[in-house]
Design an enzyme around this catalytic site. Structure first.
Site, PDB file in Angstrom:
ATOM      1  N   GLN A 110     -12.174  30.035   0.594  1.00 29.20           N
ATOM      2  CA  GLN A 110     -12.503  28.903   1.293  1.00 29.20           C
ATOM      3  C   GLN A 110     -12.818  28.908   2.797  1.00 29.20           C
ATOM      4  O   GLN A 110     -13.257  28.094   3.452  1.00 29.20           O
ATOM      5  CB  GLN A 110     -11.587  27.707   0.988  1.00 29.20           C
ATOM      6  CG  GLN A 110     -10.176  27.820   1.622  1.00 29.20           C
ATOM      7  CD  GLN A 110      -9.275  27.154   1.274  1.00 29.20           C
ATOM      8  OE1 GLN A 110      -8.674  27.054   0.146  1.00 29.20           O
ATOM      9  NE2 GLN A 110      -8.977  26.041   1.973  1.00 29.20           N
ATOM     10  N   CYS A 145      -9.460  23.425  -0.141  1.00 30.18           N
ATOM     11  CA  CYS A 145      -8.906  23.984  -1.305  1.00 30.18           C
ATOM     12  C   CYS A 145      -8.982  22.956  -2.466  1.00 30.18           C
ATOM     13  O   CYS A 145      -9.260  23.347  -3.540  1.00 30.18           O
ATOM     14  CB  CYS A 145      -7.462  24.042  -0.925  1.00 30.18           C
ATOM     15  SG  CYS A 145      -6.582  22.777  -0.452  1.00 30.18           S
ATOM     16  N   HIS A 199      -1.566  22.050  -0.580  1.00 28.91           N
ATOM     17  CA  HIS A 199      -2.469  23.019  -0.986  1.00 28.91           C
ATOM     18  C   HIS A 199      -2.748  22.980  -2.505  1.00 28.91           C
ATOM     19  O   HIS A 199      -2.112  22.578  -2.950  1.00 28.91           O
ATOM     20  CB  HIS A 199      -2.093  24.491  -0.760  1.00 28.91           C
ATOM     21  CG  HIS A 199      -2.995  25.473  -0.898  1.00 28.91           C
ATOM     22  ND1 HIS A 199      -4.223  25.404  -0.531  1.00 28.91           N
ATOM     23  CD2 HIS A 199      -2.782  26.764  -1.495  1.00 28.91           C
ATOM     24  CE1 HIS A 199      -4.988  26.633  -0.567  1.00 28.91           C
ATOM     25  NE2 HIS A 199      -4.062  27.352  -1.265  1.00 28.91           N
ATOM     26  N   ASN A 243      -6.042  31.815  -6.110  1.00 29.37           N
ATOM     27  CA  ASN A 243      -6.005  30.929  -4.818  1.00 29.37           C
ATOM     28  C   ASN A 243      -7.432  31.041  -4.583  1.00 29.37           C
ATOM     29  O   ASN A 243      -8.437  31.713  -5.070  1.00 29.37           O
ATOM     30  CB  ASN A 243      -5.027  31.623  -3.892  1.00 29.37           C
ATOM     31  CG  ASN A 243      -4.672  30.840  -2.742  1.00 29.37           C
ATOM     32  OD1 ASN A 243      -4.938  29.963  -2.363  1.00 29.37           O
ATOM     33  ND2 ASN A 243      -3.695  31.221  -2.020  1.00 29.37           N
TER      34      ASN A 243
END
Ligand code: NAG
Ligand code: NAG
Ligand code: NAG
Ligand code: NAG
Ligand code: NAG
Ligand code: NAG
Ligand code: NAG
Ligand code: NAG
Ligand code: NAG
Length: 597
Positions: free
Chosen positions: A377, A386, A541, A561
């Protein structure tokens, strides 16, 4: 009016994104002896080889900017697909970065034109990184995106600075070869797709389906390049099956067929392939002798510090402190404006918890990897998106699962989520907004809007902000909306929390999004089972949970992630399951794709 139009068309036709560069010599490859056509299978399709697709994501050279960089895309995609063949379609899909070639391969001409053979030579000599190190930006060294210290890998931080990661993977080929003619092409195709030059004319621009037949009576000029992914016979006509790089809205989902055996549009006269090297190179940038990377400051640095007004509203309505720092980009609570949308029962009300396996991993279920590619990202600039990544990746993975892992692999566009303000911005956001948007509006794939990690100048879900294409010339391009792009919808969405319910939802339907409190320790994670004691985790997050397992008696979640493949365990981390887990079981979200809309 008519003459002006034809003038424009002529401009398109003479512009040539592909030019042959003399003097590139092949390096020995695995194809040693040639078989004749009748000794080889009568058909082959790398998008469906016994039900398995060996093709990586579709691409578009024309967004975010018009760029005559097809030569770079053909080479990187052909090699990416050959990695997928080599590794038997197992996790992960490797998406090599055409941006490295556009900026650093001086044997070709960046976004002006080039030859895929120089790209093969470059990758053989220098190796190359993936898309999470160098995201495609539609520019090259010929128009301002030079091969600086930030090549071949970098990532950006919330303070607006960017830096080379401590370690990152690189990929190379052990040989490459220029080939031509049906026999050589058929032989090379047995080990994976190949790259070929061709002449693109108005017939090609207008193509929608069927086999492009050879109508030429004379010489052809190669001005374009494509990837051949298979061959076969239809109604007595032998054809090549190929993919183009003008988005999924071009042709037949981005693909086309062209007559085989007559050198139609020059398709059989200039081809190449390379053998992927199974030994992945891990670069340690701290031990390499390298000039000190100078920190550059993206223009939007100031924006990071101010919280977007809708996000502020959501924060104010939540139980958390509104002034809580938005360093990573996700609001503290999933928030659905109109409540959850549930049809029938929730997964955990229908599944016997005892029936959920002790270990589960959507990267490998029945020997199949169901996950779309891993992203970053934070390139080309920092963006607190995110919340748009954990959700779009989970929805795309779930579409893959519903398709049984078969063709096509797609990735849903987080940039469209940002453009349409569907939950937030690069300054932070709410995952709930993404599912509501997926239900009410639908999300196109990345070939409609390339990820640029920036807020649009105007938030609007106008046709052009949802799906666009740009035409040249480079430097004075025009972008127009693409009408009726394929959109992917969600029929249901909701929240889930607690390990048992999360497992039921993941097992039954696929990956879920989850909030965590990201910390500096997590940023520094390089592998193993992560745990950190935080008395009251403050969610900041969003990540995706794709499974769970156990090692030496320690249960863990398998978490995706969006910080690049160079971070953690190939972009993933394992997180202690039931405690010291950054609050991962507190606030998760899910959506069910609707394939009937
Ligand atoms: C980028 O590279 C080109 C070609 O080598 C050069 O002409 C140009 O000055 C460079 N631009 C910058 C900003 O360094
Ligand atoms: C690429 O692979 C070859 C093996 O064919 C190896 O010898 C070479 O050192 C590799 N290149 C780089 C830059 O690591
Ligand atoms: C391609 O499409 C355009 C616009 O629809 C049309 O004017 C043109 O005749 C077509 N050309 C060919 C070769 O099919
Ligand atoms: C196909 O195109 C070539 C030129 O590339 C031409 O020489 C040949 O006559 C064409 N063949 C057929 C069957 O149309
Ligand atoms: C095509 O034209 C080029 C230059 O005009 C010539 O060198 C080449 O031999 C021609 N090829 C064929 C197959 O006629
Ligand atoms: C990278 O190199 C440095 C300096 O040699 C070393 O201290 C560090 O442990 C290495 N990192 C990895 C991940 O190998
Ligand atoms: C895995 O294989 C089993 C047994 O054939 C089948 O029941 C199940 O649906 C498969 N799972 C997936 C996700 O394809
Ligand atoms: C590749 O995957 C297929 C399908 O799961 C499996 O049947 C085959 O044995 C695998 N081949 C290798 C070499 O791992
Ligand atoms: C994370 O790594 C950075 C850079 O190596 C270091 O300065 C910092 O102290 C580390 N933080 C933690 C919490 O380990």
């Amino acid at each position: 009016m008519v003459s002006r139009l034809s003038f424009l068309l002529v401009c398109v036709l003479v512009s040539s994104s592909f030019v042959q560069k003399p003097g590139v010599s092949s390096k020995p490859t695995s194809v040693k002896t040639l078989k004749s056509a009748d000794e080889l299978p009568s058909s082959l399709d790398w998008s469906n080889n016994n039900g398995v697709s060996y093709l990586t994501i579709p691409r578009n050279t024309h967004v975010p900017q018009f760029c005559e960089g097809v030569w770079a895309f053909v080479a990187t995609t052909t090699i990416s697909d050959r990695f997928k063949v080599l590794f038997n379609a197992s996790f992960p899909d490797i998406i090599l970065a055409p941006q490295v070639l556009l900026s650093c391969d001086y044997a070709s001409n960046g976004c002006t034109s080039g030859d895929f053979l120089t790209a093969y030579q470059y990758i053989y000599t220098n190796a190359i990184t993936d898309e999470t190190c160098e995201v495609y930006q539609g520019k090259g060294y010929t128009d301002g995106l030079n091969c600086t210290n930030f090549f071949p890998c970098y990532t950006c931080s919330p303070d607006g600075t960017c830096a080379v990661p401590p370690t990152y993977p690189m990929y190379n080929i052990t040989g490459y070869e220029m080939i031509s003619g049906v026999t050589q092409m058929l032989n090379a195709l047995q080990n994976g797709p190949i790259s070929c030059g061709m002449q693109a004319t108005q017939v090609f621009f207008n193509y929608t389906n069927g086999i492009i037949m050879n109508t030429s009576t004379g010489n052809v000029t190669l001005n374009h390049a494509v990837e051949i992914i298979g061959y076969g016979t239809q109604n007595g006509v032998n054809y090549w099956k190929a993919r183009n790089f003008w988005g999924t809205y071009w042709g037949n989902g981005g693909y086309f067929m062209i007559q085989q055996g007559t050198n139609a549009y020059g398709i059989e006269q200039y081809c190449a392939y390379g053998d992927p090297n199974p030994n992945i190179i891990i670069v340690n940038s701290t031990s390499d002798i390298k000039p000190e990377p100078h920190h550059h400051h993206p223009h939007h640095k100031k924006e990071i510090e101010k919280i977007d007004s809708t996000v502020k509203k959501i924060l104010a309505g939540s139980e958390r402190q509104p002034e809580y720092p938005m360093k990573y980009g996700r609001v503290p609570k999933v928030f659905f404006e109109n409540g959850e949308r549930i049809i029938g029962k929730r997964s955990w009300e229908t599944i016997d918890i005892q029936a959920v396996p002790a270990a589960w991993d959507w990267r490998n279920v029945n020997n199949t990897n169901f996950l779309t590619f891993t992203r970053n990202q934070h390139v080309p600039v920092y963006c607190g998106s995110c919340w748009a990544h954990g959700t779009t990746s989970s929805l795309a993975d779930r579409i893959n699962i519903l398709h049984g892992g078969s063709f096509p692999v797609l990735s849903l566009s987080p940039q469209v989520i940002i453009n349409c303000h569907a939950g937030g911005t690069c300054n932070g956001g709410n995952p709930g907004g993404v599912y509501e948007f997926a239900h009410s509006h639908g999300i196109p794939d990345d070939t409609c809007q390339q990820y640029i990690a920036k807020n649009p100048s105007h938030y609007s879900c106008s046709a052009i902000q949802v799906c666009e294409t740009c035409t040249g010339p480079v430097g004075s391009q025009t972008c127009t909306a693409v009408s009726n792009p394929k959109l992917w919808y969600a029929s249901q969405y909701g929240k889930v929390s607690g390990a048992a319910n999360m497992k039921a939802e993941i097992y039954k339907n696929g990956p879920i999004g989850c909030g965590i409190e990201a910390t500096e320790q997590l940023e520094n994670y390089t592998g193993g089972i992560f745990s950190q004691f935080i008395p009251y985790p403050r969610i900041n997050h969003e990540v995706a949970v794709v499974g769970w397992g156990s090692e030496n008696g320690e249960d863990y979640w398998i978490v995706r992630n969006s910080w690049g493949t160079f971070w953690g365990e190939r972009g993933f981390f394992r997180l202690k399951m039931n405690s010291d887990n950054l609050g991962i079981t507190l606030d998760c979200d899910w959506g069910i794709p609707d394939l009937n809309r």
